[in-house]
Design a protein around this motif. Structure first.
Motif, PDB file in Angstrom:
ATOM      1  N   VAL A   1      10.027 -30.624  -8.990  1.00 39.67           N
ATOM      2  CA  VAL A   1       9.610 -29.645  -8.208  1.00 39.67           C
ATOM      3  C   VAL A   1      10.973 -29.034  -7.998  1.00 39.67           C
ATOM      4  O   VAL A   1      11.778 -29.539  -7.051  1.00 39.67           O
ATOM      5  CB  VAL A   1       8.757 -29.100  -6.866  1.00 39.67           C
ATOM      6  N   VAL A   2      11.494 -27.828  -7.422  1.00 30.87           N
ATOM      7  CA  VAL A   2      12.249 -26.923  -7.305  1.00 30.87           C
ATOM      8  C   VAL A   2      12.039 -26.294  -6.121  1.00 30.87           C
ATOM      9  O   VAL A   2      11.209 -25.053  -6.194  1.00 30.87           O
ATOM     10  CB  VAL A   2      13.329 -26.513  -8.294  1.00 30.87           C
ATOM     11  N   ARG A   3      12.672 -26.478  -4.765  1.00 30.84           N
ATOM     12  CA  ARG A   3      12.807 -25.429  -3.759  1.00 30.84           C
ATOM     13  C   ARG A   3      13.652 -24.472  -3.796  1.00 30.84           C
ATOM     14  O   ARG A   3      14.612 -25.316  -3.993  1.00 30.84           O
ATOM     15  CB  ARG A   3      12.619 -25.821  -2.491  1.00 30.84           C
ATOM     16  N   VAL A   4      13.247 -22.889  -3.687  1.00 33.50           N
ATOM     17  CA  VAL A   4      14.524 -21.831  -4.011  1.00 33.50           C
ATOM     18  C   VAL A   4      14.193 -20.688  -1.983  1.00 33.50           C
ATOM     19  O   VAL A   4      12.459 -21.133  -2.566  1.00 33.50           O
ATOM     20  CB  VAL A   4      13.877 -20.976  -5.064  1.00 33.50           C
ATOM     21  N   ASP A   5      14.807 -20.580  -1.901  1.00 31.92           N
ATOM     22  CA  ASP A   5      14.972 -19.746  -0.868  1.00 31.92           C
ATOM     23  C   ASP A   5      14.645 -18.593  -1.023  1.00 31.92           C
ATOM     24  O   ASP A   5      14.982 -17.394  -2.385  1.00 31.92           O
ATOM     25  CB  ASP A   5      16.295 -20.279  -0.268  1.00 31.92           C
ATOM     26  N   ASP A   6      14.969 -17.445  -0.151  1.00 31.18           N
ATOM     27  CA  ASP A   6      14.618 -16.198  -0.707  1.00 31.18           C
ATOM     28  C   ASP A   6      16.217 -15.269  -0.876  1.00 31.18           C
ATOM     29  O   ASP A   6      15.466 -14.268  -1.861  1.00 31.18           O
ATOM     30  CB  ASP A   6      14.370 -15.678   0.910  1.00 31.18           C
ATOM     31  N   ASP A   7      17.004 -15.688  -0.434  1.00 32.15           N
ATOM     32  CA  ASP A   7      17.701 -15.059  -1.465  1.00 32.15           C
ATOM     33  C   ASP A   7      18.083 -15.126  -3.076  1.00 32.15           C
ATOM     34  O   ASP A   7      18.725 -14.803  -3.605  1.00 32.15           O
ATOM     35  CB  ASP A   7      19.294 -15.966  -1.213  1.00 32.15           C
ATOM     36  N   GLU A   8      18.033 -16.834  -2.828  1.00 37.38           N
ATOM     37  CA  GLU A   8      17.278 -16.742  -4.676  1.00 37.38           C
ATOM     38  C   GLU A   8      16.663 -16.763  -5.127  1.00 37.38           C
ATOM     39  O   GLU A   8      17.006 -15.815  -6.764  1.00 37.38           O
ATOM     40  CB  GLU A   8      17.737 -18.694  -4.777  1.00 37.38           C
ATOM     41  N   ILE A   9      15.827 -15.840  -4.205  1.00 36.69           N
ATOM     42  CA  ILE A   9      14.118 -14.663  -4.834  1.00 36.69           C
ATOM     43  C   ILE A   9      14.835 -13.541  -5.331  1.00 36.69           C
ATOM     44  O   ILE A   9      14.196 -13.008  -6.810  1.00 36.69           O
ATOM     45  CB  ILE A   9      12.793 -15.744  -4.502  1.00 36.69           C
ATOM     46  N   ALA A  10      15.503 -13.705  -4.264  1.00 38.11           N
ATOM     47  CA  ALA A  10      16.301 -11.636  -3.939  1.00 38.11           C
ATOM     48  C   ALA A  10      16.930 -11.579  -5.869  1.00 38.11           C
ATOM     49  O   ALA A  10      16.825 -10.628  -6.500  1.00 38.11           O
ATOM     50  CB  ALA A  10      16.736 -11.487  -3.884  1.00 38.11           C
TER      51      ALA A  10
ATOM     52  N   ALA B   1      17.438 -13.693  -8.216  1.00 40.31           N
ATOM     53  CA  ALA B   1      15.901 -13.102  -9.875  1.00 40.31           C
ATOM     54  C   ALA B   1      15.450 -12.324  -9.482  1.00 40.31           C
ATOM     55  O   ALA B   1      15.797 -11.564 -11.133  1.00 40.31           O
ATOM     56  CB  ALA B   1      15.698 -14.986  -9.977  1.00 40.31           C
ATOM     57  N   PHE B   2      15.018 -11.195  -8.451  1.00 35.21           N
ATOM     58  CA  PHE B   2      14.103 -10.571  -8.854  1.00 35.21           C
ATOM     59  C   PHE B   2      15.346  -9.594  -9.188  1.00 35.21           C
ATOM     60  O   PHE B   2      14.661  -8.623 -10.837  1.00 35.21           O
ATOM     61  CB  PHE B   2      13.902 -10.175  -7.651  1.00 35.21           C
ATOM     62  N   ARG B   3      16.638  -9.139  -8.789  1.00 30.73           N
ATOM     63  CA  ARG B   3      17.417  -7.741  -9.757  1.00 30.73           C
ATOM     64  C   ARG B   3      17.825  -8.500 -11.062  1.00 30.73           C
ATOM     65  O   ARG B   3      18.387  -7.824 -12.108  1.00 30.73           O
ATOM     66  CB  ARG B   3      18.927  -8.017  -8.251  1.00 30.73           C
ATOM     67  N   LEU B   4      17.740  -9.950 -11.518  1.00 26.71           N
ATOM     68  CA  LEU B   4      18.595  -9.836 -12.342  1.00 26.71           C
ATOM     69  C   LEU B   4      17.155  -9.241 -13.843  1.00 26.71           C
ATOM     70  O   LEU B   4      17.691  -9.519 -15.283  1.00 26.71           O
ATOM     71  CB  LEU B   4      18.297 -11.771 -12.523  1.00 26.71           C
ATOM     72  N   ILE B   5      16.027  -9.665 -13.337  1.00 26.29           N
ATOM     73  CA  ILE B   5      15.181  -9.587 -14.426  1.00 26.29           C
ATOM     74  C   ILE B   5      14.946  -7.694 -14.568  1.00 26.29           C
ATOM     75  O   ILE B   5      14.710  -7.747 -15.787  1.00 26.29           O
ATOM     76  CB  ILE B   5      13.216  -9.690 -13.685  1.00 26.29           C
ATOM     77  N   LEU B   6      14.998  -7.492 -12.938  1.00 29.28           N
ATOM     78  CA  LEU B   6      14.536  -5.795 -13.369  1.00 29.28           C
ATOM     79  C   LEU B   6      15.818  -5.370 -14.417  1.00 29.28           C
ATOM     80  O   LEU B   6      16.019  -4.180 -14.509  1.00 29.28           O
ATOM     81  CB  LEU B   6      15.190  -5.479 -11.973  1.00 29.28           C
ATOM     82  N   THR B   7      17.281  -5.643 -13.985  1.00 25.31           N
ATOM     83  CA  THR B   7      18.624  -5.321 -14.715  1.00 25.31           C
ATOM     84  C   THR B   7      19.053  -5.608 -15.547  1.00 25.31           C
ATOM     85  O   THR B   7      19.873  -4.793 -16.815  1.00 25.31           O
ATOM     86  CB  THR B   7      19.933  -5.604 -13.951  1.00 25.31           C
ATOM     87  N   GLU B   8      19.095  -6.804 -16.277  1.00 22.05           N
ATOM     88  CA  GLU B   8      19.288  -6.971 -17.471  1.00 22.05           C
ATOM     89  C   GLU B   8      17.900  -7.356 -19.091  1.00 22.05           C
ATOM     90  O   GLU B   8      18.003  -7.363 -19.767  1.00 22.05           O
ATOM     91  CB  GLU B   8      19.272  -8.730 -17.123  1.00 22.05           C
ATOM     92  N   LEU B   9      16.753  -7.680 -18.244  1.00 20.32           N
ATOM     93  CA  LEU B   9      15.141  -7.143 -19.166  1.00 20.32           C
ATOM     94  C   LEU B   9      14.959  -6.455 -19.107  1.00 20.32           C
ATOM     95  O   LEU B   9      13.835  -5.659 -19.397  1.00 20.32           O
ATOM     96  CB  LEU B   9      14.653  -8.318 -18.071  1.00 20.32           C
TER      97      LEU B   9
ATOM     98  N   ALA C   1      12.635  -1.604  -3.753  1.00 19.03           N
ATOM     99  CA  ALA C   1      13.998  -0.404  -2.857  1.00 19.03           C
ATOM    100  C   ALA C   1      14.798  -2.118  -1.742  1.00 19.03           C
ATOM    101  O   ALA C   1      16.528  -1.775  -2.044  1.00 19.03           O
ATOM    102  CB  ALA C   1      13.891   0.757  -2.009  1.00 19.03           C
ATOM    103  N   ARG C   2      14.177  -2.504  -0.894  1.00 21.35           N
ATOM    104  CA  ARG C   2      15.426  -3.385  -0.287  1.00 21.35           C
ATOM    105  C   ARG C   2      16.014  -4.529  -1.035  1.00 21.35           C
ATOM    106  O   ARG C   2      16.820  -4.488  -0.560  1.00 21.35           O
ATOM    107  CB  ARG C   2      14.443  -3.808   0.822  1.00 21.35           C
ATOM    108  N   LEU C   3      15.222  -4.925  -1.915  1.00 26.50           N
ATOM    109  CA  LEU C   3      15.406  -6.543  -2.756  1.00 26.50           C
ATOM    110  C   LEU C   3      16.996  -5.707  -4.053  1.00 26.50           C
ATOM    111  O   LEU C   3      17.959  -6.171  -4.310  1.00 26.50           O
ATOM    112  CB  LEU C   3      14.345  -6.667  -3.441  1.00 26.50           C
ATOM    113  N   MET C   4      17.143  -4.783  -3.826  1.00 28.46           N
ATOM    114  CA  MET C   4      18.207  -3.731  -4.710  1.00 28.46           C
ATOM    115  C   MET C   4      19.110  -3.214  -4.048  1.00 28.46           C
ATOM    116  O   MET C   4      20.260  -2.780  -4.903  1.00 28.46           O
ATOM    117  CB  MET C   4      17.029  -2.426  -6.200  1.00 28.46           C
TER     118      MET C   4
END
Length: 344
Positions: free
Chosen positions: A257-266, A268-276, A327-330
Protein backbone atom coordinates in the motif's frame (compact mmCIF):
# COMPACT_ATOMS: atom_id res chain seq x y z
CA UNK A 1 -17.00 -15.84 -3.27
CA UNK A 2 -15.28 -18.83 -1.83
CA UNK A 3 -12.90 -21.52 -3.05
CA UNK A 4 -9.54 -21.42 -4.80
CA UNK A 5 -7.92 -18.31 -6.27
CA UNK A 6 -8.77 -19.63 -9.72
CA UNK A 7 -12.40 -20.03 -8.77
CA UNK A 8 -12.72 -16.53 -7.38
CA UNK A 9 -10.93 -15.10 -10.43
CA UNK A 10 -13.63 -16.90 -12.39
CA UNK A 11 -16.17 -14.73 -10.51
CA UNK A 12 -14.60 -11.65 -12.09
CA UNK A 13 -14.59 -13.27 -15.52
CA UNK A 14 -18.25 -14.25 -15.12
CA UNK A 15 -19.09 -10.71 -14.00
CA UNK A 16 -17.30 -9.39 -17.08
CA UNK A 17 -19.47 -11.53 -19.35
CA UNK A 18 -22.60 -10.45 -17.44
CA UNK A 19 -21.69 -6.76 -17.82
CA UNK A 20 -20.78 -6.89 -21.52
CA UNK A 21 -22.98 -4.41 -23.34
CA UNK A 22 -24.17 -2.84 -20.09
CA UNK A 23 -21.06 -0.90 -19.13
CA UNK A 24 -18.59 1.12 -21.16
CA UNK A 25 -15.34 -0.63 -22.00
CA UNK A 26 -13.48 2.52 -21.08
CA UNK A 27 -10.33 3.57 -22.93
CA UNK A 28 -6.77 3.12 -21.73
CA UNK A 29 -4.86 6.40 -21.82
CA UNK A 30 -1.15 7.19 -21.84
CA UNK A 31 1.00 10.32 -21.66
CA UNK A 32 4.74 10.63 -22.45
CA UNK A 33 5.01 13.22 -19.68
CA UNK A 34 3.51 10.85 -17.11
CA UNK A 35 5.72 8.01 -18.37
CA UNK A 36 8.80 10.16 -17.86
CA UNK A 37 7.76 11.19 -14.36
CA UNK A 38 7.07 7.59 -13.40
CA UNK A 39 10.14 6.14 -15.11
CA UNK A 40 7.81 3.50 -16.54
CA UNK A 41 5.09 3.02 -19.10
CA UNK A 42 1.86 4.06 -17.34
CA UNK A 43 -1.48 2.87 -18.70
CA UNK A 44 -4.51 4.59 -17.16
CA UNK A 45 -7.96 3.00 -17.32
CA UNK A 46 -10.39 5.92 -17.68
CA UNK A 47 -13.29 4.74 -15.50
CA UNK A 48 -14.14 8.39 -14.96
CA UNK A 49 -15.84 7.96 -18.37
CA UNK A 50 -18.00 5.06 -17.12
CA UNK A 51 -21.78 5.26 -16.78
CA UNK A 52 -22.47 7.13 -13.53
CA UNK A 53 -18.99 8.65 -13.62
CA UNK A 54 -17.15 5.83 -11.83
CA UNK A 55 -16.21 2.16 -11.87
CA UNK A 56 -18.71 1.64 -9.06
CA UNK A 57 -21.28 1.14 -11.83
CA UNK A 58 -19.76 -2.26 -12.55
CA UNK A 59 -20.26 -3.70 -9.09
CA UNK A 60 -23.66 -2.09 -8.68
CA UNK A 61 -25.01 -3.49 -11.94
CA UNK A 62 -23.69 -6.95 -11.15
CA UNK A 63 -25.16 -7.00 -7.64
CA UNK A 64 -28.47 -5.25 -8.38
CA UNK A 65 -28.97 -7.28 -11.54
CA UNK A 66 -28.69 -10.56 -9.66
CA UNK A 67 -31.03 -9.30 -6.94
CA UNK A 68 -33.59 -8.33 -9.60
CA UNK A 69 -33.39 -11.81 -11.10
CA UNK A 70 -33.94 -13.23 -7.61
CA UNK A 71 -37.21 -11.28 -7.35
CA UNK A 72 -36.31 -8.35 -5.09
CA UNK A 73 -38.21 -5.12 -5.73
CA UNK A 74 -35.88 -2.65 -4.05
CA UNK A 75 -32.35 -2.11 -2.77
CA UNK A 76 -30.57 0.02 -0.19
CA UNK A 77 -27.00 1.30 -0.27
CA UNK A 78 -24.75 3.56 1.75
CA UNK A 79 -21.59 5.31 0.59
CA UNK A 80 -19.86 8.66 0.37
CA UNK A 81 -21.34 9.08 -3.10
CA UNK A 82 -20.22 7.07 -6.12
CA UNK A 83 -21.53 3.68 -5.00
CA UNK A 84 -24.86 5.28 -4.10
CA UNK A 85 -25.09 6.88 -7.55
CA UNK A 86 -24.23 3.58 -9.20
CA UNK A 87 -26.79 1.59 -7.19
CA UNK A 88 -29.45 4.19 -7.97
CA UNK A 89 -28.71 3.94 -11.71
CA UNK A 90 -28.59 0.15 -11.62
CA UNK A 91 -31.88 -0.01 -9.73
CA UNK A 92 -33.56 2.26 -12.26
CA UNK A 93 -32.25 0.11 -15.11
CA UNK A 94 -33.72 -3.02 -13.51
CA UNK A 95 -36.97 -1.41 -12.37
CA UNK A 96 -36.20 -1.56 -8.63
CA UNK A 97 -36.73 1.09 -5.97
CA UNK A 98 -33.55 2.48 -4.44
CA UNK A 99 -32.80 4.22 -1.17
CA UNK A 100 -29.28 5.55 -0.65
CA UNK A 101 -27.76 6.75 2.61
CA UNK A 102 -25.18 9.51 2.26
CA UNK A 103 -23.16 11.55 4.76
CA UNK A 104 -24.45 15.00 5.59
CA UNK A 105 -21.34 16.48 3.95
CA UNK A 106 -21.64 14.48 0.72
CA UNK A 107 -20.59 16.31 -2.44
CA UNK A 108 -23.64 17.97 -3.97
CA UNK A 109 -22.67 16.58 -7.39
CA UNK A 110 -23.11 13.04 -6.08
CA UNK A 111 -26.32 13.84 -4.18
CA UNK A 112 -27.83 15.38 -7.32
CA UNK A 113 -26.79 12.39 -9.46
CA UNK A 114 -28.41 9.92 -7.05
CA UNK A 115 -31.65 11.89 -6.98
CA UNK A 116 -31.65 12.29 -10.76
CA UNK A 117 -31.44 8.51 -11.02
CA UNK A 118 -34.65 8.25 -9.01
CA UNK A 119 -33.25 7.25 -5.63
CA UNK A 120 -34.60 8.34 -2.29
CA UNK A 121 -31.70 10.05 -0.50
CA UNK A 122 -31.32 9.80 3.27
CA UNK A 123 -28.56 11.66 5.12
CA UNK A 124 -26.83 10.18 8.16
CA UNK A 125 -23.92 11.74 10.04
CA UNK A 126 -20.39 11.77 8.67
CA UNK A 127 -19.09 8.31 9.58
CA UNK A 128 -19.54 4.97 7.85
CA UNK A 129 -20.85 3.48 11.11
CA UNK A 130 -23.71 6.00 11.17
CA UNK A 131 -24.58 5.29 7.54
CA UNK A 132 -24.44 1.51 8.00
CA UNK A 133 -26.73 1.69 11.03
CA UNK A 134 -29.31 3.73 9.12
CA UNK A 135 -29.05 1.52 6.02
CA UNK A 136 -29.56 -1.62 8.09
CA UNK A 137 -32.54 -0.07 9.84
CA UNK A 138 -34.12 0.85 6.52
CA UNK A 139 -33.51 -2.68 5.30
CA UNK A 140 -35.22 -4.14 8.36
CA UNK A 141 -38.23 -1.87 7.81
CA UNK A 142 -38.60 -2.45 4.08
CA UNK A 143 -37.24 -5.94 3.57
CA UNK A 144 -35.01 -4.63 0.79
CA UNK A 145 -31.44 -5.96 0.83
CA UNK A 146 -28.41 -3.75 1.40
CA UNK A 147 -25.93 -3.67 -1.46
CA UNK A 148 -22.77 -3.05 0.53
CA UNK A 149 -20.10 -0.93 -1.11
CA UNK A 150 -17.25 -3.19 0.05
CA UNK A 151 -18.39 -6.41 1.72
CA UNK A 152 -20.41 -7.83 -1.16
CA UNK A 153 -18.97 -10.52 -3.43
CA UNK A 154 -20.86 -9.35 -6.53
CA UNK A 155 -19.71 -5.77 -5.98
CA UNK A 156 -16.09 -6.89 -5.63
CA UNK A 157 -16.29 -9.07 -8.74
CA UNK A 158 -17.93 -6.26 -10.70
CA UNK A 159 -15.32 -3.71 -9.64
CA UNK A 160 -12.65 -6.21 -10.59
CA UNK A 161 -13.79 -6.19 -14.21
CA UNK A 162 -12.20 -2.75 -14.69
CA UNK A 163 -8.82 -4.22 -13.74
CA UNK A 164 -9.48 -7.31 -15.86
CA UNK A 165 -10.14 -5.15 -18.92
CA UNK A 166 -6.96 -3.16 -18.28
CA UNK A 167 -4.93 -6.37 -17.98
CA UNK A 168 -6.47 -7.72 -21.21
CA UNK A 169 -5.98 -4.49 -23.16
CA UNK A 170 -2.36 -4.21 -22.06
CA UNK A 171 -1.71 -7.80 -23.17
CA UNK A 172 -3.32 -7.17 -26.57
CA UNK A 173 -1.18 -4.06 -27.05
CA UNK A 174 1.99 -6.04 -26.39
CA UNK A 175 2.65 -4.14 -23.14
CA UNK A 176 1.66 -6.61 -20.40
CA UNK A 177 1.35 -5.14 -16.93
CA UNK A 178 4.04 -5.60 -14.32
CA UNK A 179 2.05 -3.72 -11.69
CA UNK A 180 -1.53 -2.61 -11.13
CA UNK A 181 -2.44 0.33 -8.88
CA UNK A 182 -5.92 0.97 -7.44
CA UNK A 183 -7.11 3.60 -4.92
CA UNK A 184 -8.47 2.16 -1.67
CA UNK A 185 -11.55 3.24 0.24
CA UNK A 186 -13.26 0.21 1.74
CA UNK A 187 -11.14 -2.09 -0.39
CA UNK A 188 -13.65 -3.54 -2.84
CA UNK A 189 -11.86 -2.24 -5.91
CA UNK A 190 -8.39 -3.36 -4.90
CA UNK A 191 -9.78 -6.75 -3.84
CA UNK A 192 -11.35 -7.09 -7.27
CA UNK A 193 -8.00 -6.15 -8.82
CA UNK A 194 -6.26 -8.89 -6.83
CA UNK A 195 -8.79 -11.42 -8.11
CA UNK A 196 -8.45 -10.21 -11.70
CA UNK A 197 -4.65 -10.42 -11.50
CA UNK A 198 -4.56 -13.83 -9.77
CA UNK A 199 -2.00 -16.17 -11.31
CA UNK A 200 -0.64 -13.52 -13.70
CA UNK A 201 2.44 -12.43 -11.76
CA UNK A 202 1.17 -8.83 -11.78
CA UNK A 203 1.93 -6.96 -8.55
CA UNK A 204 -1.15 -5.19 -7.18
CA UNK A 205 -0.76 -2.06 -5.03
CA UNK A 206 -3.35 -0.11 -3.11
CA UNK A 207 -3.20 3.64 -2.54
CA UNK A 208 -4.55 5.42 0.53
CA UNK A 209 -4.49 9.07 1.63
CA UNK A 210 -2.28 9.78 4.62
CA UNK A 211 -4.39 9.41 7.76
CA UNK A 212 -7.03 7.33 5.93
CA UNK A 213 -4.85 4.25 5.86
CA UNK A 214 -6.92 1.49 7.45
CA UNK A 215 -5.73 -1.09 4.92
CA UNK A 216 -2.04 -0.30 5.37
CA UNK A 217 -2.36 -0.47 9.14
CA UNK A 218 -4.44 -3.64 8.93
CA UNK A 219 -1.83 -5.38 6.78
CA UNK A 220 0.88 -4.37 9.23
CA UNK A 221 -1.14 -5.67 12.20
CA UNK A 222 -2.51 -8.79 10.54
CA UNK A 223 -6.07 -7.86 11.56
CA UNK A 224 -8.46 -5.13 10.46
CA UNK A 225 -7.60 -1.83 12.13
CA UNK A 226 -10.11 1.06 12.12
CA UNK A 227 -8.93 4.65 11.87
CA UNK A 228 -10.45 8.04 12.52
CA UNK A 229 -10.26 9.27 8.91
CA UNK A 230 -8.24 12.43 8.38
CA UNK A 231 -9.53 15.28 6.26
CA UNK A 232 -8.60 14.83 2.62
CA UNK A 233 -9.63 16.08 -0.81
CA UNK A 234 -10.13 12.41 -1.77
CA UNK A 235 -13.60 12.17 -0.23
CA UNK A 236 -14.23 8.68 -1.64
CA UNK A 237 -11.26 7.20 0.22
CA UNK A 238 -12.31 7.92 3.81
CA UNK A 239 -13.97 4.78 5.26
CA UNK A 240 -12.98 4.18 8.85
CA UNK A 241 -12.09 0.53 8.25
CA UNK A 242 -11.32 -1.70 5.30
CA UNK A 243 -14.08 -4.19 4.58
CA UNK A 244 -13.95 -7.69 6.05
CA UNK A 245 -14.23 -9.54 2.72
CA UNK A 246 -11.79 -7.26 0.86
CA UNK A 247 -9.24 -7.68 3.65
CA UNK A 248 -9.58 -11.46 3.52
CA UNK A 249 -8.85 -11.33 -0.23
CA UNK A 250 -5.94 -8.88 -0.23
CA UNK A 251 -4.08 -9.78 2.97
CA UNK A 252 -2.01 -12.46 1.25
CA UNK A 253 -2.09 -11.19 -2.34
CA UNK A 254 -1.52 -7.43 -2.25
CA UNK A 255 2.06 -6.36 -2.96
CA UNK A 256 1.78 -3.24 -0.82
CA UNK A 257 0.00 0.00 0.00
CA UNK A 258 1.29 3.45 -0.95
CA UNK A 259 0.29 6.37 1.27
CA UNK A 260 -0.09 9.73 -0.53
CA UNK A 261 -0.82 13.21 0.79
CA UNK A 262 -3.17 15.83 -0.62
CA UNK A 263 -0.41 17.72 -2.40
CA UNK A 264 0.51 14.55 -4.30
CA UNK A 265 -3.14 13.86 -5.11
CA UNK A 266 -3.62 17.43 -6.33
CA UNK A 267 -0.52 17.19 -8.52
CA UNK A 268 -1.77 13.92 -10.03
CA UNK A 269 -5.19 15.51 -10.61
CA UNK A 270 -3.56 18.33 -12.58
CA UNK A 271 -1.46 15.89 -14.61
CA UNK A 272 -4.53 13.90 -15.60
CA UNK A 273 -6.43 17.00 -16.65
CA UNK A 274 -3.62 18.73 -18.50
CA UNK A 275 -1.86 15.73 -20.05
CA UNK A 276 -4.71 13.28 -20.66
CA UNK A 277 -7.44 15.91 -21.15
CA UNK A 278 -9.92 14.07 -18.91
CA UNK A 279 -11.40 14.95 -15.53
CA UNK A 280 -10.81 12.57 -12.64
CA UNK A 281 -11.96 13.19 -9.09
CA UNK A 282 -9.22 13.36 -6.44
CA UNK A 283 -10.09 9.86 -5.23
CA UNK A 284 -9.36 8.56 -8.71
CA UNK A 285 -6.26 10.71 -9.15
CA UNK A 286 -4.86 9.15 -5.97
CA UNK A 287 -4.11 6.04 -8.02
CA UNK A 288 -1.74 7.96 -10.27
CA UNK A 289 -0.21 9.69 -7.25
CA UNK A 290 0.58 6.26 -5.85
CA UNK A 291 1.95 4.98 -9.16
CA UNK A 292 4.36 7.92 -9.29
CA UNK A 293 5.72 6.78 -5.92
CA UNK A 294 6.57 3.26 -7.09
CA UNK A 295 10.28 2.54 -7.83
CA UNK A 296 10.68 2.65 -11.63
CA UNK A 297 12.38 -0.75 -11.65
CA UNK A 298 10.89 -2.10 -8.43
CA UNK A 299 9.29 -5.45 -7.83
CA UNK A 300 9.60 -8.73 -9.62
CA UNK A 301 9.90 -8.81 -13.37
CA UNK A 302 9.43 -11.62 -15.77
CA UNK A 303 12.79 -13.18 -16.53
CA UNK A 304 12.10 -13.33 -20.26
CA UNK A 305 11.28 -9.60 -20.32
CA UNK A 306 14.13 -8.31 -18.16
CA UNK A 307 15.15 -5.73 -20.77
CA UNK A 308 11.75 -4.28 -21.54
CA UNK A 309 10.25 -1.15 -20.04
CA UNK A 310 8.22 -1.70 -16.87
CA UNK A 311 4.48 -1.20 -17.37
CA UNK A 312 2.21 0.05 -14.60
CA UNK A 313 -1.57 0.06 -14.89
CA UNK A 314 -3.69 2.55 -12.96
CA UNK A 315 -7.46 2.49 -12.54
CA UNK A 316 -8.83 6.04 -12.61
CA UNK A 317 -11.80 5.07 -10.52
CA UNK A 318 -14.10 8.07 -10.97
CA UNK A 319 -14.70 11.57 -12.20
CA UNK A 320 -17.51 13.00 -10.07
CA UNK A 321 -15.98 16.17 -8.68
CA UNK A 322 -17.35 19.55 -7.69
CA UNK A 323 -16.64 22.37 -10.15
CA UNK A 324 -15.49 24.62 -7.30
CA UNK A 325 -12.93 22.05 -6.19
CA UNK A 326 -11.65 21.69 -9.75
CA UNK A 327 -11.09 25.44 -9.84
CA UNK A 328 -9.18 25.38 -6.55
CA UNK A 329 -7.08 22.39 -7.57
CA UNK A 330 -6.10 24.09 -10.83
CA UNK A 331 -5.32 27.42 -9.20
CA UNK A 332 -1.65 28.40 -8.72
CA UNK A 333 -0.35 27.40 -5.29
CA UNK A 334 -3.23 25.04 -4.62
CA UNK A 335 -1.87 23.61 -1.37
CA UNK A 336 -3.66 22.97 1.92
CA UNK A 337 -6.87 22.06 0.07
CA UNK A 338 -8.17 19.36 2.34
CA UNK A 339 -10.47 21.50 4.45
CA UNK A 340 -11.74 23.39 1.42
CA UNK A 341 -12.37 20.11 -0.42
CA UNK A 342 -14.22 18.65 2.51
CA UNK A 343 -16.43 21.71 2.68
CA UNK A 344 -17.26 21.65 -1.03
Amino acid sequence: MTGTVGQVRADVEEASRWLTGHVVRTPVLRSPVIDELAGARVLLKAENLQHGGSYKMRGALRAVGRLAVAGHTGVIAQSTGNHAVAVALAARQHGLAATVVLPVDAASTKVDRARAAGARVVFAGTSVEERVAVANGLSDESGHPVVDAYDHPDVIAGQGTASLELIEDAERAGTPLDALVVPVGGGGGVAGACLAAAGSGIEVYGVEPVGCDSLARSLEAGVRVPVAPATTIADGLRPSCVGELPFAIVRDTLRGVVRVDDDEIAAAFRLILTELKVLAEPSGAAGLAGALRLPPDGGRRRASDSDRQRTVGVVLTGGNVEAALVARLMAPGSADLAEEGAAA
